[in-house]
Design a protein around this motif. Structure first.
Motif, mmCIF file in Angstrom:
data_model
loop_
_atom_site.group_PDB
_atom_site.id
_atom_site.type_symbol
_atom_site.label_atom_id
_atom_site.label_comp_id
_atom_site.label_asym_id
_atom_site.label_seq_id
_atom_site.Cartn_x
_atom_site.Cartn_y
_atom_site.Cartn_z
ATOM 1 N N ILE A 163 5.573 18.419 -6.316
ATOM 2 C CA ILE A 163 6.631 17.928 -7.044
ATOM 3 C C ILE A 163 7.116 16.517 -6.661
ATOM 4 N N ILE A 164 7.445 16.552 -5.456
ATOM 5 C CA ILE A 164 7.797 15.457 -4.480
ATOM 6 C C ILE A 164 6.400 14.779 -3.581
ATOM 7 N N LYS A 165 6.095 13.998 -3.910
ATOM 8 C CA LYS A 165 4.776 13.280 -3.716
ATOM 9 C C LYS A 165 4.824 12.817 -2.338
ATOM 10 N N LYS A 166 3.699 12.758 -1.602
ATOM 11 C CA LYS A 166 3.598 12.495 -0.275
ATOM 12 C C LYS A 166 3.584 10.916 -0.079
ATOM 13 N N ASN A 167 4.420 10.311 0.430
ATOM 14 C CA ASN A 167 4.386 8.560 0.743
ATOM 15 C C ASN A 167 3.053 8.261 1.395
ATOM 16 N N PRO A 168 2.851 6.989 1.164
ATOM 17 C CA PRO A 168 1.473 6.416 1.493
ATOM 18 C C PRO A 168 1.287 6.433 2.899
ATOM 19 N N ASP A 169 0.378 6.621 3.662
ATOM 20 C CA ASP A 169 0.186 6.616 5.131
ATOM 21 C C ASP A 169 0.471 5.542 5.871
ATOM 22 N N ASP A 170 0.502 3.945 4.889
ATOM 23 C CA ASP A 170 0.950 2.768 5.356
ATOM 24 C C ASP A 170 2.190 2.576 5.689
ATOM 25 N N LEU A 171 3.025 3.544 5.251
ATOM 26 C CA LEU A 171 4.565 3.361 4.865
ATOM 27 C C LEU A 171 5.254 4.337 5.726
ATOM 28 N N PRO A 172 4.991 4.623 6.860
ATOM 29 C CA PRO A 172 5.448 5.862 7.673
ATOM 30 C C PRO A 172 7.013 5.754 7.746
ATOM 31 N N LEU A 173 7.762 4.671 7.745
ATOM 32 C CA LEU A 173 9.399 4.550 7.763
ATOM 33 C C LEU A 173 9.917 4.561 6.281
ATOM 34 N N ALA A 174 9.027 4.777 4.991
ATOM 35 C CA ALA A 174 9.813 4.758 3.972
ATOM 36 C C ALA A 174 10.529 6.146 3.776
#
Length: 724
Positions: A163-174
């Motif tokens: 439901i809450i999608k994982k953020n892209p690996d290249d945006l670790p501080l998002a």
């Protein structure tokens, strides 16, 4: 620790508290030898008390292991410790030796198993020979050993990105969260992980294997269930071959609108799962997601055999022939009557054995002979102990002005182990020996955890009073008198408005909404069991749903008018109304409908705007059942129209009385915008108002310094307006 925030209207000065709350000695995180400066209860005295959290008897019934929490105001944290006592209350000792919390004590193979830093440890009953037996990198959240001691259930959390999608690996501080469905947050946190139960073998040396089997492997469901479920939602069979577990196998919007959890039977060897609640081949019934399920097909008489409501907390009978659990009949109704259901394996029959007890079963346990079950339930404002046989013949064992909040076998004949509290006593452990009738039941107190503090305090007397309601019924009110009560004086008086809306005004002991600390501050407390509370029959309990501003509000007025007109010590010119959750909603509503009865109000975490509340709350089934319709549905049911038309925010033009609004910003059940809205409206109206906002608290106030700030602000506000 985050800084506390008190937001106060610019035109209203924040009066420092000048009442009878005094600073106390700082308490270490352990049992305190605190010496009080006054015979009257203070917030500091309450936070110095040990809080018993669990108790379990050894297999031979001679020892009891239990958990106690101690709090440090200075350090703003708590420490959970493990203690033991003989069953007769002798040889009480604290086993904890370290500085960190140790929790969840239980007996296994004659030793005590417990959690420390996310791992399972064991020790002898005297605290010696401590051994860490699991190696999970600190991920164990709960556990339960099999009866034969060869296996263990371990509860751990897994990442959940449905439901809450994982953020892209290249945006670790998002920090953003991309949300795709409902139930993206629950109670006080975003749902980015779910708990699963795993099975592991216990090696011959007593350690736990690192190889584990996920009972819900590949399933996107939680077990135990959010937000309050624990290890009690799983049970081993006596043979150690099967596990019964609780699960609501739904996600997203389907989860948000439904209370349909079931009891599943998992075969440890074959890994096969059977649903004990639903008929084989059951197909889910489509429902309208924005309309009450009261009149939908899912709750038809035909479908009730499939247990569409909450089914939780299974326990096998000692002979393994049955499994019992708590069962609510209807889907979407979180406050339906909790019944005791017994499933018989040989026949597949489900029998409900507490039907003659027209109230909730809160907890239960089997007798050793598998023929009797003991349970606790509320009736007339007290939670007492009862028994039922397999035929559903219920008898009462205790008749105390008290709340028995747990029940378990004492493993000594037919004796029972219970935890008990009252309006005048925090939780302690008791042994109950059932008699053939109530007066022959023997009740023995085992622990006296807070005697060293209670002996220094003077408590107010508690009285029972029955008041006529406007529909001609009798309503029980608890009356709590000031600790230094003088019948010749008149006292400021508080109307206590209960939450829920279907939570009993019983003999509960609270560390925040504590009637004895109100009595210590010189207030009479009127606490009515209004319509909509359990313990007075199903009809009384269900009256509030769809009628939040009708009979239950009349009951509040009946209670305070009876006190003002008939109790000579009540000062009718100094009346206040206080409450939390539905009680906070009640305060906001009374603020526009009290005809100048009250001189001040306090609302904690209350709903203010019901249209906003409908889409704000995370558990949509609650609003659907209580309001009956989404506010945009056309046409609305009569009850839904009445509910929205009478929302407190529509009567702010009538507000004329000082009000304190309190809210936690991590409260996702009743969002903080409800408190902001009420406070802002009061100030825009020019009404004296304050807002106490806790950025780091949820529906409750859990941190020690926040708790003391809450109490000081609470009584500072009351004293300002009611003690002139």
């Amino acid at each position: 620790m985050k800084t506390y925030q008190i937001i106060v209207a610019a035109a209203i000065a924040l009066f420092p508290h000048t009442g009878n709350i005094k600073a106390q000695n700082t308490v270490n995180i352990g049992k305190s030898n605190i010496i009080l400066n006054s015979r009257m209860m203070t917030p500091e005295a309450m936070w110095a008390m040990g809080r018993i959290a669990s108790a379990e008897a050894s297999a031979d019934g001679k020892k009891i292991v239990y958990q106690v929490g101690y709090y440090s105001v200075k350090e703003n944290k708590n420490r959970q410790v493990i203690c033991t006592t003989d069953a007769d209350g002798k040889n009480n000792r604290q086993l904890t030796t370290g500085t960190q919390s140790e929790t969840d004590p239980t007996w296994t193979n004659g030793r005590i198993a417990y959690l420390s830093a996310g791992e399972i440890w064991t020790m002898e009953h005297d605290g010696t020979d401590r051994r860490r037996i699991s190696d999970t990198k600190g991920t164990v959240e709960a556990f339960k050993f099999s009866p034969d001691g060869k296996k263990v259930i371990i509860v751990k959390s897994l990442p959940f990105n449905d439901i809450i999608k994982k953020n892209p690996d290249d945006l670790p501080l998002a920090t953003g969260r991309r949300i795709t469905d409902l139930m993206y947050r629950h109670w006080d946190h975003y749902v980015e992980s779910i708990q699963h139960p795993f099975i592991a073998d216990v090696n011959t040396d007593g350690t736990i294997s690192s190889v584990m089997t996920d009972i819900l492997d590949g399933e996107p469901y939680e077990c135990p269930m959010e937000p309050f479920g624990g290890i009690e939602q799983l049970a081993w069979s006596p043979s150690s071959k099967t596990i019964a577990y609780t699960c609501r196998k739904k996600t997203g919007r389907d989860y948000a609108i439904s209370t349909d959890s079931d009891i599943y039977l998992y075969n440890v060897d074959t890994k096969e799962t059977q649903n004990l609640c639903k008929e084989k081949g059951y197909t889910p019934i489509p429902v309208s997601p924005t309309h009450t399920m009261k009149d939908q097909k899912v709750n038809s008489d035909e479908n009730l055999k499939n247990n569409p409501g909450y089914d939780t907390n299974p326990q096998f009978s000692p002979d393994g022939k049955h499994v019992a659990w708590l069962s609510m009949a209807r889907d979407g109704y979180e406050a339906d009557r909790n019944r005791l259901c017994i499933y018989t394996f040989e026949s597949g029959a489900k029998d409900y054995v507490t039907e003659s007890f027209d109230s909730n079963v809160d907890a239960f346990c089997w007798s050793a002979d598998s023929k009797t079950l003991s349970f606790v339930g509320v009736w007339h404002g007290c939670i007492n102990v009862y028994q039922t046989n397999m035929k559903g013949e219920v008898k009462q064992l205790t008749n105390d002005w008290a709340d028995y909040i747990s029940i378990a076998p004492a493993n000594d004949g037919n004796k029972l182990l219970a935890m008990r509290q009252s309006l005048s006593a925090p939780t302690d452990i008791y042994i109950i020996t059932p008699g053939k009738e109530v007066k022959k039941t023997k009740i023995e107190q085992v622990t006296k955890e807070n005697k060293h503090i209670l002996d220094q305090l003077t408590f107010g007397k508690v009285q029972q009073r029955w008041v006529k309601t406007t529909d001609g019924k009798d309503m029980l009110c608890w009356i709590i008198l000031p600790a230094d009560f003088n019948p010749d004086k008149k006292y400021p008086t508080l109307l206590f408005c209960e939450g829920g809306p279907q939570s009993p005004v019983s003999q509960f002991w609270s560390y925040r909404w504590n009637f004895q600390i109100m009595a210590a501050n010189g207030y009479v407390v009127i606490a009515p069991n209004r319509h909509g509370l359990p313990g007075f029959g199903t009809e009384w309990n269900e009256q509030v749903s769809g009628d939040w501003t009708g009979q239950c509000m009349d009951d509040y007025i009946s209670a305070i008018d009876d006190a003002a007109n008939n109790l000579p010590f009540v000062d009718r010119e100094r009346l206040g109304a206080v409450g939390a959750s539905f009680g906070g909603f009640s305060v906001y509503y009374l603020a526009g409908h009290h005809d100048k009865r009250f001189k001040c109000f306090i609302a904690h975490d209350g709903a203010f705007n019901l249209e906003s509340m409908y889409t704000d709350t995370e558990e949509a089934w609650f609003s659907n059942w209580e309001y009956e319709d989404a506010y945009w549905n056309k046409p609305l049911t009569a009850n839904a129209k009445k509910t929205y038309d009478n929302s407190p925010h529509k009567f702010v033009d009538r507000w004329d009385t000082p009000i304190l609004c309190i809210h936690g910003e991590k409260d996702y059940r009743i969002n903080a915008n409800q408190g902001f809205g009420a406070f802002n409206a009061a100030r825009m109206r020019g009404i004296p108002a304050e807002l106490l906002i806790f950025p780091d608290e949820n529906h409750w106030v859990l941190k020690p310094q926040n708790g003391i700030l809450w109490q000081r602000t609470f009584f500072g506000w009351l004293d300002r307006w009611l003690k002139k």
